[in-house]
Design a protein around this motif. Sequence first.
Motif, mmCIF file in Angstrom:
data_model
loop_
_atom_site.group_PDB
_atom_site.id
_atom_site.type_symbol
_atom_site.label_atom_id
_atom_site.label_comp_id
_atom_site.label_asym_id
_atom_site.label_seq_id
_atom_site.Cartn_x
_atom_site.Cartn_y
_atom_site.Cartn_z
ATOM 1 N N PHE A 12 0.854 -1.184 0.000
ATOM 2 C CA PHE A 12 0.000 0.000 0.000
ATOM 3 C C PHE A 12 0.896 1.242 0.000
ATOM 4 O O PHE A 12 2.083 1.166 0.298
ATOM 5 N N LYS A 13 0.294 2.370 -0.325
ATOM 6 C CA LYS A 13 1.014 3.651 -0.327
ATOM 7 C C LYS A 13 2.326 3.552 -1.116
ATOM 8 O O LYS A 13 3.401 3.880 -0.621
ATOM 9 N N ASP B 195 -11.381 -6.570 3.159
ATOM 10 C CA ASP B 195 -11.133 -5.419 2.287
ATOM 11 C C ASP B 195 -10.167 -4.460 2.952
ATOM 12 O O ASP B 195 -10.126 -4.344 4.188
ATOM 13 N N ALA B 196 -9.389 -3.754 2.122
ATOM 14 C CA ALA B 196 -8.515 -2.691 2.610
ATOM 15 C C ALA B 196 -9.014 -1.369 2.011
ATOM 16 O O ALA B 196 -9.178 -1.260 0.802
ATOM 17 N N ILE B 197 -9.276 -0.390 2.876
ATOM 18 C CA ILE B 197 -9.837 0.888 2.445
ATOM 19 C C ILE B 197 -8.832 1.989 2.741
ATOM 20 O O ILE B 197 -8.272 2.056 3.839
ATOM 21 N N GLU B 198 -8.605 2.841 1.766
ATOM 22 C CA GLU B 198 -7.738 4.002 1.948
ATOM 23 C C GLU B 198 -8.596 5.253 1.821
ATOM 24 O O GLU B 198 -9.251 5.460 0.807
ATOM 25 N N LEU B 199 -8.580 6.092 2.863
ATOM 26 C CA LEU B 199 -9.429 7.285 2.836
ATOM 27 C C LEU B 199 -8.808 8.402 3.649
ATOM 28 O O LEU B 199 -7.947 8.169 4.507
ATOM 29 N N LEU C 180 -5.312 3.768 6.408
ATOM 30 C CA LEU C 180 -5.451 2.444 5.797
ATOM 31 C C LEU C 180 -6.248 1.607 6.787
ATOM 32 O O LEU C 180 -5.793 1.352 7.913
ATOM 33 N N VAL C 181 -7.458 1.208 6.392
ATOM 34 C CA VAL C 181 -8.352 0.469 7.280
ATOM 35 C C VAL C 181 -8.593 -0.931 6.711
ATOM 36 O O VAL C 181 -8.930 -1.071 5.534
#
Length: 449
Positions: A148-149, A380-384, A433-434
């Motif tokens: 991620f990122k 799921d991985a959520i980016e917000l 990152l959730v």
Amino acid sequence: MDIKIVIIGVGEVGFNLVKALSKEKFDITVIDIKEEKCQRITNTMDVRAIVGDGASQRILQQLDMTNIDYLLALTRIDEVNLVAAKSAYEMGAKKIICRLRNTEYSHESAIITPEQFGIDYVVYPEKAAQRDIENLIRQTSAVDLEEFKNGQINMVGIKIAHSSPLVGRNIKNVELSNPYIPHKLALVIRENESFIPPKETIYKKDDIGYFIGKAKDINEIQRMAGKPAFKVKNIMILGAGKIGRLLAKSLQSDYNVRIVEQNFEKAKKFGKTLTDTLILQANGLDIDFLNSENIQETDCFIAATENEQTNILASLLVKHYGVKQVILHITTTNYFKAVRRIGVDAVVSKNISAVNEVLKLIRSDQQDLPVSSFEDLNVDAIELSVVQECRYIRKKLTIDQIPEELCIGAICRNNEMIIPNNHTEIYAEDELLVITKEENISIVEKLFQ
């Protein structure tokens, strides 16, 4: 109004995609030329099925394409997918996602490109599997690795052995006793069931723990879990199929790569193009051959033939001989959970990789959030970004008050990556990152949006 999706081809990729999407409020129609595949779908899920050729204009004209939000062409044949995509585009389908095996269409010098067929996004399952396998090679001792990122944050899957120093301890205790190894345990797979672990969860033997950390700390996290990484030098790939060739081409400049291929003509053909890879024409299940190649000195063995029974047997065989890292590729997704437990180090499926890629596209569109779906993990991985007026900020909540169903894996603040602990504060404009289950995405939105 329900989102309307048409899926052409319900083999392993199509079936698993329907299974994932049918849990949500989507109006799904599937098309397949084989009646038994359509029956398999309709017997287990509430979807409409049409038996017929997905590239046939007559079949596609049974649907009002102007009302179709997503047309997914997912058969095993590139030409069928391209024709189906072009027909659906001309009929007015809003967004078209196409599965292709031939990577020539993505070359800069390609004469025919997916865009000419009205395709919005192309999924290359073999390339997706290649990427997943390479990540595992570069992060040995892991069973899975997600980035991620832009690679700054990693989520690494580690199987907890009976000798692991974590066994018998709870998550909170491990975090407190390792302050210089910032990490979050985001997910646990225990007896084939995945869950977001509460802080009091105790590590058990044979758990597969998914740890989030900064890329530079992943080796320390693996060491903490009792599975330190090791350096890979010698790689053996079983099978000169598409995945094997893609891997060899990518890895041959950094590692000593050997491909074992039983078919003489195939071995001869690709031996001319893979100039820095040694191609051996032999049976990878032949014990005398493996001994002659000093299999015990191989650091990484990748079973990537087109026969998954061969892959499974070869993986068990070389693991018995002491190969440090064994990566097994399978195509039948129903085997995925079972083969995880047979003793190999990591299991990869091009079909699961393709499903995850398509789910990410559709769910990100619908949630207005970047959502990475991992169908094999059921998470799921959520980016917000945290909004100033969100409930979390307005109510002046603390990180301890976030529901246990959500794991805040990482925070990006002013380009600095933070792995949160119990004292970490969350501010407006922080990027989170959730990790959570699909049914909890709405909780994430209500809390931070």
